[in-house]
Motif scaffolding. Structure first.
Motif, PDB file in Angstrom:
ATOM      1  N   VAL A 142       0.941  -1.075   0.074  1.00  0.00           N
ATOM      2  CA  VAL A 142       0.140  -0.020   0.200  1.00  0.00           C
ATOM      3  C   VAL A 142       0.851   1.196   0.024  1.00  0.00           C
ATOM      4  O   VAL A 142       1.922   1.352   0.391  1.00  0.00           O
ATOM      5  CB  VAL A 142      -0.791   0.090   1.079  1.00  0.00           C
ATOM      6  CG1 VAL A 142      -0.244   0.181   2.593  1.00  0.00           C
ATOM      7  CG2 VAL A 142      -1.925   1.181   1.066  1.00  0.00           C
ATOM      8  N   PHE A 143       0.545   2.407  -0.903  1.00  0.00           N
ATOM      9  CA  PHE A 143       1.205   3.436  -0.864  1.00  0.00           C
ATOM     10  C   PHE A 143       0.537   4.685  -0.060  1.00  0.00           C
ATOM     11  O   PHE A 143      -0.848   4.940  -0.358  1.00  0.00           O
ATOM     12  CB  PHE A 143       1.297   3.848  -2.442  1.00  0.00           C
ATOM     13  CG  PHE A 143       2.237   2.971  -3.318  1.00  0.00           C
ATOM     14  CD1 PHE A 143       3.603   3.268  -3.226  1.00  0.00           C
ATOM     15  CD2 PHE A 143       1.893   1.810  -3.711  1.00  0.00           C
ATOM     16  CE1 PHE A 143       4.617   2.364  -3.875  1.00  0.00           C
ATOM     17  CE2 PHE A 143       2.617   0.851  -4.447  1.00  0.00           C
ATOM     18  CZ  PHE A 143       3.909   1.345  -4.656  1.00  0.00           C
ATOM     19  N   SER A 144       1.086   4.845   1.012  1.00  0.00           N
ATOM     20  CA  SER A 144       0.132   5.512   2.183  1.00  0.00           C
ATOM     21  C   SER A 144       0.354   7.059   2.147  1.00  0.00           C
ATOM     22  O   SER A 144      -0.416   7.819   3.147  1.00  0.00           O
ATOM     23  CB  SER A 144       0.624   5.065   3.498  1.00  0.00           C
ATOM     24  OG  SER A 144       1.828   5.554   3.663  1.00  0.00           O
ATOM     25  N   GLY A 145       0.974   7.580   1.093  1.00  0.00           N
ATOM     26  CA  GLY A 145       1.232   9.198   1.185  1.00  0.00           C
ATOM     27  C   GLY A 145       1.511   9.581   2.371  1.00  0.00           C
ATOM     28  O   GLY A 145       2.474   9.175   3.023  1.00  0.00           O
ATOM     29  N   GLU A 175      -6.968  -1.226   9.534  1.00  0.00           N
ATOM     30  CA  GLU A 175      -7.665  -2.709   9.262  1.00  0.00           C
ATOM     31  C   GLU A 175      -7.194  -3.349   8.250  1.00  0.00           C
ATOM     32  O   GLU A 175      -7.611  -4.437   7.881  1.00  0.00           O
ATOM     33  CB  GLU A 175      -9.238  -2.055   8.625  1.00  0.00           C
ATOM     34  CG  GLU A 175     -10.429  -1.488   9.723  1.00  0.00           C
ATOM     35  CD  GLU A 175     -11.608  -0.680   8.984  1.00  0.00           C
ATOM     36  OE1 GLU A 175     -11.567  -0.725   7.791  1.00  0.00           O
ATOM     37  OE2 GLU A 175     -12.224  -0.320   9.588  1.00  0.00           O
ATOM     38  N   LEU A 176      -6.048  -2.881   7.597  1.00  0.00           N
ATOM     39  CA  LEU A 176      -5.495  -3.659   6.566  1.00  0.00           C
ATOM     40  C   LEU A 176      -4.527  -4.627   7.439  1.00  0.00           C
ATOM     41  O   LEU A 176      -4.175  -4.572   8.410  1.00  0.00           O
ATOM     42  CB  LEU A 176      -4.389  -2.508   5.846  1.00  0.00           C
ATOM     43  CG  LEU A 176      -5.024  -1.248   5.166  1.00  0.00           C
ATOM     44  CD1 LEU A 176      -3.811  -0.485   4.732  1.00  0.00           C
ATOM     45  CD2 LEU A 176      -5.857  -1.791   3.954  1.00  0.00           C
ATOM     46  N   PRO A 177      -4.157  -5.693   6.355  1.00  0.00           N
ATOM     47  CA  PRO A 177      -3.422  -6.843   7.129  1.00  0.00           C
ATOM     48  C   PRO A 177      -2.035  -6.396   7.368  1.00  0.00           C
ATOM     49  O   PRO A 177      -1.430  -5.898   6.571  1.00  0.00           O
ATOM     50  CB  PRO A 177      -3.552  -7.920   5.883  1.00  0.00           C
ATOM     51  CG  PRO A 177      -4.090  -7.196   4.805  1.00  0.00           C
ATOM     52  CD  PRO A 177      -4.741  -6.050   5.121  1.00  0.00           C
ATOM     53  N   ASP A 178      -1.648  -7.038   8.233  1.00  0.00           N
ATOM     54  CA  ASP A 178      -0.174  -6.811   8.872  1.00  0.00           C
ATOM     55  C   ASP A 178       0.791  -6.872   7.878  1.00  0.00           C
ATOM     56  O   ASP A 178       1.940  -6.112   7.815  1.00  0.00           O
ATOM     57  CB  ASP A 178      -0.024  -7.820  10.195  1.00  0.00           C
ATOM     58  CG  ASP A 178      -0.511  -7.109  11.498  1.00  0.00           C
ATOM     59  OD1 ASP A 178      -1.077  -5.842  11.462  1.00  0.00           O
ATOM     60  OD2 ASP A 178      -0.636  -7.800  12.502  1.00  0.00           O
ATOM     61  N   HIS A 179       0.755  -7.954   7.000  1.00  0.00           N
ATOM     62  CA  HIS A 179       1.891  -8.269   6.166  1.00  0.00           C
ATOM     63  C   HIS A 179       2.164  -7.022   4.893  1.00  0.00           C
ATOM     64  O   HIS A 179       2.974  -7.258   4.411  1.00  0.00           O
ATOM     65  CB  HIS A 179       1.495  -9.553   5.478  1.00  0.00           C
ATOM     66  CG  HIS A 179       0.595  -9.776   4.484  1.00  0.00           C
ATOM     67  ND1 HIS A 179      -0.962  -9.679   4.516  1.00  0.00           N
ATOM     68  CD2 HIS A 179       0.633  -9.461   2.935  1.00  0.00           C
ATOM     69  CE1 HIS A 179      -1.521  -9.602   3.475  1.00  0.00           C
ATOM     70  NE2 HIS A 179      -0.608  -9.485   2.505  1.00  0.00           N
ATOM     71  N   LEU A 180       1.130  -6.557   4.764  1.00  0.00           N
ATOM     72  CA  LEU A 180       1.314  -5.462   3.741  1.00  0.00           C
ATOM     73  C   LEU A 180       2.493  -4.513   3.701  1.00  0.00           C
ATOM     74  O   LEU A 180       2.589  -3.872   5.126  1.00  0.00           O
ATOM     75  CB  LEU A 180       0.181  -4.397   3.636  1.00  0.00           C
ATOM     76  CG  LEU A 180      -1.136  -5.087   2.863  1.00  0.00           C
ATOM     77  CD1 LEU A 180      -2.325  -3.675   2.728  1.00  0.00           C
ATOM     78  CD2 LEU A 180      -0.832  -5.551   1.747  1.00  0.00           C
ATOM     79  N   ALA A 181       3.395  -4.479   2.706  1.00  0.00           N
ATOM     80  CA  ALA A 181       4.447  -3.429   2.809  1.00  0.00           C
ATOM     81  C   ALA A 181       3.811  -2.082   2.647  1.00  0.00           C
ATOM     82  O   ALA A 181       2.920  -1.978   1.650  1.00  0.00           O
ATOM     83  CB  ALA A 181       5.306  -3.756   1.696  1.00  0.00           C
ATOM     84  N   VAL A 182       4.228  -1.126   3.343  1.00  0.00           N
ATOM     85  CA  VAL A 182       4.002   0.281   3.314  1.00  0.00           C
ATOM     86  C   VAL A 182       4.709   1.322   2.808  1.00  0.00           C
ATOM     87  O   VAL A 182       6.144   1.383   3.293  1.00  0.00           O
ATOM     88  CB  VAL A 182       3.391   0.848   4.809  1.00  0.00           C
ATOM     89  CG1 VAL A 182       2.776   2.128   4.589  1.00  0.00           C
ATOM     90  CG2 VAL A 182       2.200  -0.069   5.216  1.00  0.00           C
ATOM     91  N   THR A 191       5.885  -1.699   7.411  1.00  0.00           N
ATOM     92  CA  THR A 191       4.748  -2.680   7.095  1.00  0.00           C
ATOM     93  C   THR A 191       3.622  -2.247   7.942  1.00  0.00           C
ATOM     94  O   THR A 191       3.814  -1.365   9.171  1.00  0.00           O
ATOM     95  CB  THR A 191       4.874  -3.939   7.563  1.00  0.00           C
ATOM     96  OG1 THR A 191       5.206  -4.175   8.928  1.00  0.00           O
ATOM     97  CG2 THR A 191       6.141  -4.607   6.704  1.00  0.00           C
ATOM     98  N   VAL A 192       2.370  -2.634   7.664  1.00  0.00           N
ATOM     99  CA  VAL A 192       1.179  -2.310   8.409  1.00  0.00           C
ATOM    100  C   VAL A 192       1.514  -2.947   9.858  1.00  0.00           C
ATOM    101  O   VAL A 192       1.017  -2.120  10.754  1.00  0.00           O
ATOM    102  CB  VAL A 192      -0.260  -2.967   7.928  1.00  0.00           C
ATOM    103  CG1 VAL A 192      -1.380  -2.703   8.791  1.00  0.00           C
ATOM    104  CG2 VAL A 192      -0.493  -2.218   6.539  1.00  0.00           C
ATOM    105  N   GLY A 193       1.973  -4.269   9.877  1.00  0.00           N
ATOM    106  CA  GLY A 193       2.285  -4.660  11.385  1.00  0.00           C
ATOM    107  C   GLY A 193       3.225  -3.797  12.075  1.00  0.00           C
ATOM    108  O   GLY A 193       3.112  -3.625  13.274  1.00  0.00           O
TER     109      GLY A 193
END
Length: 206
Positions: A142-145, A175-182, A191-193
């Protein structure tokens, strides 16, 4: 996946370049500065831009959109931040910045999917930093800006910002899954986690 970042600019704003493995079609996220250098990175990698996306309308994220896109490449921005291109002060930037002339502007809303370069990029509306701030979601990233950075969050003290909206958007991020790279608008990837468990601003919301 080809993924490269250009952040050598006065605001250390991350301009992310991504493409499917083996594809010569690339997407540019947040083209803020030095379009020649951004395009040079793509050329060196054997890529060409087919779309540019903005996480929000601040000038350090959109300033070189016109030069990167030219007249043929579409530029995607949330409808609530479109005014930042033509009248930043009326939009609520809080400080005078130049307007940005882009040949083809395509506005997006929450839940839209941008199809570009063989990628399917989901739009998540996360207002607060600006009215039209958005994140871009792909299966593993996810690109979080300027919503979430490593260990911090974006500002919400601009004239058109909102603390209440920011809190709601941060809860949505959680609410996003922990594994997502940010991949954020500034600073290093995370990561989200990692942010869920270490970011002091998010720990207040868990």
């Amino acid at each position: 996946m080809y993924l490269e970042v250009f952040s050598d600019n006065p605001f250390a704003t991350n301009c992310w370049l991504l493409a499917n493995e083996g594809s010569d079609e690339a997407v540019v996220i947040d083209p803020g500065f030095f379009p020649d250098r951004v395009l040079g990175l793509l050329t060196a990698a054997g890529k060409r831009p087919v779309a540019a996306l903005a996480t929000h309308g601040h000038f350090d994220h959109i300033g070189s959109a016109g030069e990167v896109c030219g007249n043929d490449i579409p530029f995607y921005i949330h409808k609530e931040d479109e005014l930042a291109l033509t009248d930043p002060m009326a939009w609520g930037s809080g400080f005078p910045v130049p307007t940005v002339s882009v040949g083809e502007v395509r506005t997006v809303s929450d839940g839209d999917v941008i199809e570009a370069g063989g990628l399917a990029i989901e739009v998540i509306h996360t207002p607060g930093h600006t009215p039209g701030s958005i994140c871009f979601r792909l299966p593993d990233m996810v690109f979080s800006g300027d919503l979430v950075f490593r260990g911090s969050i974006g500002r919400f003290d601009f004239p058109n910002a909102s603390q209440e909206a920011m809190i709601r958007s941060l809860r949505r991020f959680l609410e996003l899954p922990d594994h997502l790279a940010v991949y954020p608008g500034h600073n290093q990837a995370t990561t989200v986690g990692a942010e869920r468990t270490t970011n002091p601003f998010l720990l207040q919301l868990v």
